[in-house]
Design a protein around this motif. Structure first.
Motif, mmCIF file in Angstrom:
data_model
loop_
_atom_site.group_PDB
_atom_site.id
_atom_site.type_symbol
_atom_site.label_atom_id
_atom_site.label_comp_id
_atom_site.label_asym_id
_atom_site.label_seq_id
_atom_site.Cartn_x
_atom_site.Cartn_y
_atom_site.Cartn_z
ATOM 1 N N ALA A 297 12.469 5.114 -4.919
ATOM 2 C CA ALA A 297 11.545 4.299 -3.883
ATOM 3 C C ALA A 297 12.343 3.204 -3.240
ATOM 4 O O ALA A 297 11.804 2.996 -2.105
ATOM 5 C CB ALA A 297 10.494 3.853 -4.825
ATOM 6 N N LEU A 298 13.155 2.894 -3.841
ATOM 7 C CA LEU A 298 14.133 1.565 -3.119
ATOM 8 C C LEU A 298 15.377 2.107 -2.302
ATOM 9 O O LEU A 298 15.837 1.322 -1.537
ATOM 10 C CB LEU A 298 14.620 0.555 -4.249
ATOM 11 C CG LEU A 298 13.427 -0.096 -4.908
ATOM 12 C CD1 LEU A 298 14.117 -0.868 -6.207
ATOM 13 C CD2 LEU A 298 12.627 -0.925 -4.279
ATOM 14 N N MET B 16 0.958 -1.190 -0.153
ATOM 15 C CA MET B 16 -0.125 -0.032 0.091
ATOM 16 C C MET B 16 0.761 1.234 0.086
ATOM 17 O O MET B 16 0.609 2.085 -0.586
ATOM 18 C CB MET B 16 -0.956 -0.015 1.257
ATOM 19 C CG MET B 16 -1.980 0.920 1.158
ATOM 20 S SD MET B 16 -3.004 0.834 -0.247
ATOM 21 C CE MET B 16 -4.328 2.146 -0.014
ATOM 22 N N GLN B 17 2.074 1.234 0.638
ATOM 23 C CA GLN B 17 2.981 2.456 0.750
ATOM 24 C C GLN B 17 3.424 2.567 -0.592
ATOM 25 O O GLN B 17 3.808 3.646 -1.065
ATOM 26 C CB GLN B 17 3.841 2.235 1.684
ATOM 27 C CG GLN B 17 4.795 3.339 1.967
ATOM 28 C CD GLN B 17 5.795 3.067 3.152
ATOM 29 O OE1 GLN B 17 6.201 2.114 3.715
ATOM 30 N NE2 GLN B 17 6.735 4.122 3.634
ATOM 31 N N ILE B 18 3.757 1.479 -1.496
ATOM 32 C CA ILE B 18 4.471 1.570 -2.646
ATOM 33 C C ILE B 18 3.523 2.372 -3.709
ATOM 34 O O ILE B 18 3.569 3.081 -4.449
ATOM 35 C CB ILE B 18 4.863 0.333 -3.184
ATOM 36 C CG1 ILE B 18 6.192 -0.347 -2.127
ATOM 37 C CG2 ILE B 18 5.080 0.228 -4.712
ATOM 38 C CD1 ILE B 18 7.224 0.501 -2.461
ATOM 39 N N LEU B 19 1.985 2.001 -3.488
ATOM 40 C CA LEU B 19 1.124 2.643 -4.182
ATOM 41 C C LEU B 19 1.069 4.043 -4.162
ATOM 42 O O LEU B 19 0.773 4.754 -5.138
ATOM 43 C CB LEU B 19 -0.199 1.745 -4.326
ATOM 44 C CG LEU B 19 -0.154 0.457 -4.598
ATOM 45 C CD1 LEU B 19 -1.703 -0.343 -4.561
ATOM 46 C CD2 LEU B 19 0.055 0.059 -6.211
ATOM 47 N N ARG B 20 1.196 4.363 -2.675
ATOM 48 C CA ARG B 20 0.871 5.798 -2.340
ATOM 49 C C ARG B 20 2.141 6.644 -2.961
ATOM 50 O O ARG B 20 1.927 7.675 -3.526
ATOM 51 C CB ARG B 20 1.017 5.639 -0.970
ATOM 52 C CG ARG B 20 0.597 7.181 -0.283
ATOM 53 C CD ARG B 20 0.624 7.405 1.056
ATOM 54 N NE ARG B 20 -0.445 6.483 1.714
ATOM 55 C CZ ARG B 20 -0.232 5.329 2.361
ATOM 56 N NH1 ARG B 20 1.030 5.018 2.676
ATOM 57 N NH2 ARG B 20 -1.271 4.618 3.054
ATOM 58 N N MET B 21 3.429 5.897 -2.843
ATOM 59 C CA MET B 21 4.602 6.646 -3.228
ATOM 60 C C MET B 21 4.410 6.778 -4.897
ATOM 61 O O MET B 21 4.695 7.733 -5.423
ATOM 62 C CB MET B 21 5.747 5.948 -2.969
ATOM 63 C CG MET B 21 6.193 6.230 -1.474
ATOM 64 S SD MET B 21 7.797 5.454 -1.070
ATOM 65 C CE MET B 21 7.680 3.785 -1.468
ATOM 66 N N LEU B 22 4.089 5.635 -5.380
ATOM 67 C CA LEU B 22 3.727 5.670 -6.945
ATOM 68 C C LEU B 22 2.852 6.780 -7.607
ATOM 69 O O LEU B 22 3.105 7.560 -8.196
ATOM 70 C CB LEU B 22 3.262 4.502 -7.638
ATOM 71 C CG LEU B 22 3.010 4.282 -8.826
ATOM 72 C CD1 LEU B 22 4.386 4.521 -9.791
ATOM 73 C CD2 LEU B 22 2.754 2.888 -9.314
ATOM 74 N N TRP B 23 1.742 6.991 -6.853
ATOM 75 C CA TRP B 23 0.648 8.154 -6.894
ATOM 76 C C TRP B 23 1.290 9.351 -6.656
ATOM 77 O O TRP B 23 0.753 10.233 -7.399
ATOM 78 C CB TRP B 23 -0.634 7.832 -6.183
ATOM 79 C CG TRP B 23 -1.507 8.940 -6.365
ATOM 80 C CD1 TRP B 23 -2.102 9.706 -5.489
ATOM 81 C CD2 TRP B 23 -2.417 9.091 -7.439
ATOM 82 N NE1 TRP B 23 -2.839 10.765 -5.857
ATOM 83 C CE2 TRP B 23 -3.295 10.214 -7.189
ATOM 84 C CE3 TRP B 23 -2.243 8.495 -8.585
ATOM 85 C CZ2 TRP B 23 -4.136 10.637 -8.070
ATOM 86 C CZ3 TRP B 23 -3.594 8.943 -9.413
ATOM 87 C CH2 TRP B 23 -4.205 10.076 -9.481
ATOM 88 N N ASN B 24 2.127 9.503 -5.714
ATOM 89 C CA ASN B 24 2.834 10.770 -5.416
ATOM 90 C C ASN B 24 3.532 11.357 -6.750
ATOM 91 O O ASN B 24 3.822 12.571 -6.794
ATOM 92 C CB ASN B 24 3.595 10.773 -4.098
ATOM 93 C CG ASN B 24 2.631 10.628 -3.042
ATOM 94 O OD1 ASN B 24 1.586 11.017 -3.045
ATOM 95 N ND2 ASN B 24 3.126 10.357 -1.914
ATOM 96 N N ASP B 25 4.158 10.497 -7.326
ATOM 97 C CA ASP B 25 4.929 10.989 -8.493
ATOM 98 C C ASP B 25 4.070 10.542 -9.815
ATOM 99 O O ASP B 25 3.738 9.242 -10.387
ATOM 100 C CB ASP B 25 6.211 10.029 -8.747
ATOM 101 C CG ASP B 25 7.148 10.460 -9.932
ATOM 102 O OD1 ASP B 25 6.557 11.224 -10.773
ATOM 103 O OD2 ASP B 25 8.347 10.210 -9.638
#
Length: 290
Positions: free
Chosen positions: A273-274, A1-10
């Motif tokens: 992200a990584l 879920m955190q990965i999806l949030r970071m993806l949406w932020n970019d």
């Protein structure tokens, strides 16, 4: 879920992922639904212009020199283009990473032998080596994957070795060694998970390079041959008609540009992200906007 949030932020990376998923779906299922349509000739529709919405939807991007719909052909050609790039990146990533881990953790003599092998491969320009090998062998999908994979092995080998040399000195690796863990267990259980994110980021960027290399070889006429189609081959086939039917080369060329650009944007996002040092930038974007 955190990965999806970071993806949406970019947002650029998010829409790049969406575009790449569409390309992947075209590669997986496009040939199943549109293969007959993409190969059916209609001489009455030769070099049909794009944006003629009175025709059937496959002709909305125009037709080629044999009256075949460009939209359907671009969708079907995605399969070979993506398959060659994915196959080459997978094999080069697997072989290069394995050799790099061995070279970085085992004896100095074995490390030197492996690194000299990488130097031999790097002594030849990748495209030149591919041209020479494909000129002597048949220009099949399998040969193209193997040649491109061999030329990219040193990229992962040298990166994996450099990362392994640094990681093997960390405390958790030393602790595993003291506890009696075997060398394969230390390499693949303790070192590889730390090294792998960097290699995946490089693979994402390298995917774009391999795809461009395949397109260049197909454009030169020594890549995949008709009746198989790739985006690069479509650009080559449209070259004689650039002054009269620019769309024959423009649309497949645009597909190549958008795919490589999306891969570069995703690679930049993955690098942040990584990386724990840079990840906070993506995590805090949404909070600042809120």
């Amino acid at each position: 879920m955190q990965i999806l949030r970071m993806l949406w932020n970019d947002k650029l990376a998010f829409f790049s992922i969406v575009f790449l998923l569409i390309v992947l779906l075209c590669a997986l299922f496009g040939a199943y639904f549109l293969d007959d349509l993409a190969t059916k000739q209609n001489l009455r529709g030769r070099n049909a212009p794009p944006f003629d919405f009175t025709t059937d939807w496959p002709f909305w991007l125009g037709g080629d020199a044999l009256g075949r719909p460009l939209l359907a052909r671009i969708v079907v050609a995605a399969q070979n283009t993506i398959f060659v790039a994915a196959g080459a990146v997978f094999f080069s990533l697997f072989i290069g990473t394995s050799l790099g881990l061995i070279a970085g953790y085992t004896s100095k003599t074995l490390s030197q032998v492996i690194m000299r092998l990488a130097d031999v491969i790097m002594a030849f320009p990748s495209l030149l080596l591919a041209v020479i090998v494909l000129f002597m062998l048949d220009s099949s999908v399998f040969n193209l994957v193997i040649v491109l994979a061999i030329t990219r092995i040193p990229v992962y080998l040298r990166t994996a070795r450099a990362e392994t040399l640094e990681v093997r000195e960390r405390m958790f690796v030393q602790a595993a060694k003291v506890m009696g863990a075997s060398t394969p267990r230390i390499i693949f259980r303790h070192i590889l998970p730390v090294v792998f994110p960097t290699l995946i980021t490089i693979a994402t960027l390298d995917f774009a390079f391999v795809m461009l290399a395949e397109s260049a070889l197909s454009f030169l006429g020594i890549g995949i041959q008709p009746p198989e189609i790739t985006w690069g081959l479509m650009v080559s086939q449209g070259r004689p008609y650039l002054t009269t039917a620019w769309w024959l080369s423009f649309w497949p060329g645009l597909a190549i540009i958008l795919t490589t650009m999306s891969l570069n944007l995703v690679s930049n996002w993955m690098r942040s992200a990584l990386d724990p040092v840079q990840r906070w930038r993506l995590e805090n974007v949404g909070k600042k906007n809120g």
